[in-house]
Scaffold this active site. Structure first.
Site, PDB file in Angstrom:
ATOM      1  N   HIS A 187       0.813  -1.217   0.000  1.00 15.31           N
ATOM      2  CA  HIS A 187       0.000   0.000   0.000  1.00 15.31           C
ATOM      3  C   HIS A 187       0.849   1.271   0.000  1.00 15.31           C
ATOM      4  CE1 HIS A 187       0.285  -0.251   4.566  1.00 15.31           C
ATOM      5  NE2 HIS A 187       0.444   1.060   4.383  1.00 15.31           N
ATOM      6  N   ASP A 217       0.005  -7.688   1.421  1.00 13.68           N
ATOM      7  CA  ASP A 217       0.394  -6.291   1.572  1.00 13.68           C
ATOM      8  C   ASP A 217       1.912  -6.135   1.565  1.00 13.68           C
ATOM      9  OD1 ASP A 217       0.079  -3.575   1.764  1.00 13.68           O
ATOM     10  OD2 ASP A 217      -0.268  -3.556   3.931  1.00 13.68           O
ATOM     11  N   SER A 324       4.608   2.569   7.934  1.00 17.65           N
ATOM     12  CA  SER A 324       4.267   1.420   7.099  1.00 17.65           C
ATOM     13  C   SER A 324       5.454   1.004   6.230  1.00 17.65           C
ATOM     14  CB  SER A 324       3.083   1.753   6.193  1.00 17.65           C
ATOM     15  OG  SER A 324       1.907   1.914   6.947  1.00 17.65           O
TER      16      SER A 324
END
Length: 382
Positions: A187, A217, A324
């Site tokens: 992402h 992911d 992230s």
């Protein structure tokens, strides 16, 4: 006849040595005598005149047997005493030197092992046992400290800035090869038209996407014209235990190289994240964290209709938007997870009060390692 001088009882005497009786040393030997010295070579006889033989360093007297023939009467050569079996007390004394030698050998071996261990300690390459891995990355002087982990691992963590068709996103990544392979979240780079990467020493690189796996992911990107980079050590997430101290490194809100710490607060959490590219881009533009679902509730916005679920490590180490794709690290300096989701207390439409409340999730590093070959081959979203 002439006899040799000897101690009383040393050798058995014969009444008539001329009658061919063989000499022998059958008399007992005094056990208290010391071991005899090494005997020199036996002397060789020398003939000085007919009928007379002289043994060097021996007394000789010429005599006769009435037949006119001279015969040399030689000194009896003492037979070498046979060493008796040692007594129990002597056995004890005999073991002393051997025990001492054995002790010296053991001490020498211990010193040798200690030297090797010392070298390992100085170089920081010693092998240790921990709950998550067997490799120690942190130098021994900094073992068990957050600062030691940060110092050892920070050079392997990068900031990623992706330009999207309708905005931009910021995340983090972990260097896994010296020529610039980097693991991050899907992402973070999903839908990117260009990717710029900054290393901890301030250098900037252009990167391209190698492979993606939205179901996990995960994404693999590769820096262009990079070499000699510091690589991270991937640990073993199967050994992680609840309560283990961990460190998180990333670039929350674009603050490169931010370090936080906490513990592993749970294992095998079912985390559901969006695989919808536009959903994630919209949320990133609003400044919130990547939307995810846990326990039937959605956080940081709507995950949309296209989602995937994976098992995650839960941590209370502070994670914020921008973490992230960064690293969750054990206290030996090994990567045990890739940070992927965090709960933000802020309303999804405002980032003014966004922040970590100690509820973050990381993809276990064993999941990453199992997916790495597929990512290198171009990835899959199936």
């Amino acid at each position: 006849m002439t006899e040799s001088f000897r101690r009383d009882g040393e050798y058995e005497q014969y009444a008539n040595p001329y009658q061919g009786a063989q000499q022998h040393a059958s008399s007992p030997v005094n056990p208290e005598w010391p071991a005899p010295p090494t005997q020199p070579p036996a002397p060789q006889p020398v003939t000085v005149e007919p009928g007379t033989t002289v043994w060097p360093a021996q007394t000789q007297v010429a005599g006769g047997d009435g037949n006119g023939g001279g015969t040399a009467v030689l000194t009896a050569v003492a037979a070498e005493p046979v060493a008796p079996a040692p007594s129990p007390s002597q056995k004890k004394r005999a073991r002393g030197p051997f025990a001492l030698l054995a002790a010296v050998a053991i001490v020498a071996a211990a010193i040798g092992g200690g030297t090797a261990y010392g070298i390992q300690e100085l170089t920081g390459n010693d092998t240790v046992t921990s709950s998550s891995t067997s490799t120690n990355v942190v130098p021994s002087a900094d073992k068990g400290t957050v600062s030691g982990v940060a110092k050892a691992v920070s050079p392997s963590i990068v900031e990623i800035n992706a330009t999207l068709s309708n905005g931009s996103s910021t995340g983090s990544g972990v260097i896994i090869t010296s020529d610039g392979e980097i693991i991050t979240n899907n992402h973070v780079i999903s839908g990117a038209t260009s990717i710029k990467v900054s290393t901890s020493d301030g250098k900037e690189y252009t990167a391209k996407v190698v492979g993606t796996d939205s179901a996990k992911d995960l994404a693999l990107i590769k820096l262009e014209n990079a070499s000699g980079l510091t690589t991270a050590t991937l640990g073993n997430s199967d050994g992680v235990q609840v309560g283990d101290t961990v460190v998180a490194i990333g670039s929350p809100e674009g603050l490169t190289g931010t370090v936080t710490s906490g513990i592993v607060s749970a294992l095998n959490r079912d985390v559901t994240v969006s695989t919808d590219e536009s959903q994630g881009q919209q949320q990133q533009q609003q400044g919130g964290g990547w939307p995810f679902e846990f326990g039937g509730q959605q956080f940081n916005g709507d995950t949309g209709s296209s989602t995937t679920t994976y098992k995650a490590l839960q941590t209370d180490a502070s994670l914020n938007p921008g973490n992230s794709g960064g690293a969750l690290i054990d206290m030996n300096g090994n990567i045990i997870g890739i940070n992927s989701a965090m709960y933000s207390a802020a309303d999804s439409t405002s980032s003014s009060s966004a922040g970590s409340v100690g509820l973050g999730f990381a993809i276990p590093i064993n999941t990453v390692k199992a997916d790495l070959a597929k990512l290198r081959a171009g990835g899959t979203d199936s």
